[in-house]
Each structure stands twice: as C-alpha cells, then as structure tokens.
Enzyme design. Structure first.
Site, PDB file in Angstrom:
ATOM      1  N   GLY A 177      -2.959   4.932  -3.330  1.00  0.00           N
ATOM      2  CA  GLY A 177      -3.065   3.828  -4.394  1.00  0.00           C
ATOM      3  C   GLY A 177      -2.344   3.839  -5.458  1.00  0.00           C
ATOM      4  O   GLY A 177      -2.325   2.917  -6.321  1.00  0.00           O
ATOM      5  N   TYR A 230      -3.317   4.249   2.161  1.00  0.00           N
ATOM      6  CA  TYR A 230      -3.488   4.378   3.715  1.00  0.00           C
ATOM      7  C   TYR A 230      -4.628   5.355   4.087  1.00  0.00           C
ATOM      8  O   TYR A 230      -5.199   5.162   5.363  1.00  0.00           O
ATOM      9  CB  TYR A 230      -2.065   4.706   4.237  1.00  0.00           C
ATOM     10  CG  TYR A 230      -1.970   4.709   5.805  1.00  0.00           C
ATOM     11  CD1 TYR A 230      -1.807   3.689   6.611  1.00  0.00           C
ATOM     12  CD2 TYR A 230      -1.881   5.955   6.465  1.00  0.00           C
ATOM     13  CE1 TYR A 230      -1.916   3.446   7.766  1.00  0.00           C
ATOM     14  CE2 TYR A 230      -2.108   6.037   7.802  1.00  0.00           C
ATOM     15  CZ  TYR A 230      -2.068   4.926   8.422  1.00  0.00           C
ATOM     16  OH  TYR A 230      -1.602   4.814   9.815  1.00  0.00           O
ATOM     17  N   TYR A 257       0.891  -1.235  -0.021  1.00  0.00           N
ATOM     18  CA  TYR A 257       0.038  -0.058   0.097  1.00  0.00           C
ATOM     19  C   TYR A 257       0.884   1.338   0.115  1.00  0.00           C
ATOM     20  O   TYR A 257       2.012   1.124   0.341  1.00  0.00           O
ATOM     21  CB  TYR A 257      -0.920  -0.037   1.278  1.00  0.00           C
ATOM     22  CG  TYR A 257      -0.121   0.219   2.637  1.00  0.00           C
ATOM     23  CD1 TYR A 257      -0.110   1.548   3.164  1.00  0.00           C
ATOM     24  CD2 TYR A 257       0.125  -0.997   3.421  1.00  0.00           C
ATOM     25  CE1 TYR A 257       0.516   1.540   4.455  1.00  0.00           C
ATOM     26  CE2 TYR A 257       0.825  -0.549   4.492  1.00  0.00           C
ATOM     27  CZ  TYR A 257       0.845   0.788   4.870  1.00  0.00           C
ATOM     28  OH  TYR A 257       1.667   0.771   6.130  1.00  0.00           O
ATOM     29  N   CYS A 258       0.283   2.379  -0.557  1.00  0.00           N
ATOM     30  CA  CYS A 258       0.927   3.785  -0.568  1.00  0.00           C
ATOM     31  C   CYS A 258       0.150   4.469   0.403  1.00  0.00           C
ATOM     32  O   CYS A 258      -0.931   4.428   1.170  1.00  0.00           O
ATOM     33  CB  CYS A 258       1.380   4.040  -1.756  1.00  0.00           C
ATOM     34  SG  CYS A 258       0.124   4.392  -3.042  1.00  0.00           S
ATOM     35  N   GLN A 259       0.264   5.877  -0.162  1.00  0.00           N
ATOM     36  CA  GLN A 259      -0.700   6.807   0.339  1.00  0.00           C
ATOM     37  C   GLN A 259      -2.210   6.827  -0.055  1.00  0.00           C
ATOM     38  O   GLN A 259      -3.297   6.980   0.445  1.00  0.00           O
ATOM     39  CB  GLN A 259      -0.141   8.256   0.486  1.00  0.00           C
ATOM     40  CG  GLN A 259      -0.737   9.685   1.213  1.00  0.00           C
ATOM     41  CD  GLN A 259      -0.840   9.220   2.686  1.00  0.00           C
ATOM     42  OE1 GLN A 259      -0.030   8.545   3.241  1.00  0.00           O
ATOM     43  NE2 GLN A 259      -1.823   9.778   3.282  1.00  0.00           N
TER      44      GLN A 259
END
Length: 114
Positions: free
Chosen positions: A84, A109, A80-82
């Site tokens: 997507g 996130y 995951y990132c901030q």
C-alpha cells in the site's frame, strides 16, 4: 492546529485519491471492465496478481508515466502494490498527471489473499 494534525500533516491525500478496503475494492473491480494496475515490479507481478491487472512498475520513472498515456484520465483507475505504500505514491503521481479518480487497495496485494 491540533497536535495530531501537526504530526500527521503529510498524511493527507488529494481528494482524487480514495483508499479502499479489500471487500469494497473487490466489489468495484468486479463490475465490468476497469483500469486495474499493479504498480509492483515484474518479478512481484509474476509471483501473483489480481486477475485482469496490468503491470506498470512504479520504479520505471518516465516509462511509468508513459504507460498511462493510453488510459482515460476521467475514468476510475484502481491501483495496488505489495503493501500500500508504493501505490499511494503512484496515486499521487497519477493525480499530478491529471487523473481524477484513483482508488488504492488498503494493505496492497498482501491484504488481497486474506
């Protein structure tokens, strides 16, 4: 070819990548030890992350790829990132490295806390 497939032809993901909603993702990572990776920067990671995640910054180039050398390529990797976007790019890179099951958190996130 329909107009939609023409317009969105760049949006298809390899079969090895699956985008999961928050609830499905949460359930999947709660089933014991998993390869869970936050691909955000160290600063983003330090401001909050999913418990048990390892931070491997996507923007670190070859260091990003080297960090995955100890991971099992045939076991699922949850990333995951901030938001997507970055994690989708990271997922594609992991597939290029030979990973066969990559799961990405839809909305990143940001979606995790809602």
């Amino acid at each position: 070819m329909s107009i939609f497939s023409f317009l969105f032809k760049g949006q298809t993901l390899p079969d090895e990548i699956q985008i999961m909603d928050r609830e499905s993702y949460k359930e999947a990572i709660s089933k014991g030890k998993v390869q869970l990776v936050d691909v955000r920067t160290k600063g983003e990671f330090m401001s909050g992350h999913i418990k048990g995640a390892k931070n491997i910054d996507f923007f670190q180039g070859s260091a990003f790829e080297n960090a995955f050398s100890t991971f099992k390529k045939d076991a699922p990797v949850y990333i995951y990132c901030q938001s997507g976007n970055r994690s989708q790019r990271a997922a594609k890179r992991l597939v290029d490295l030979g990973f066969t099951k990559v799961y990405d958190l839809r909305g990143g996130y940001r979606a995790w806390g809602y």
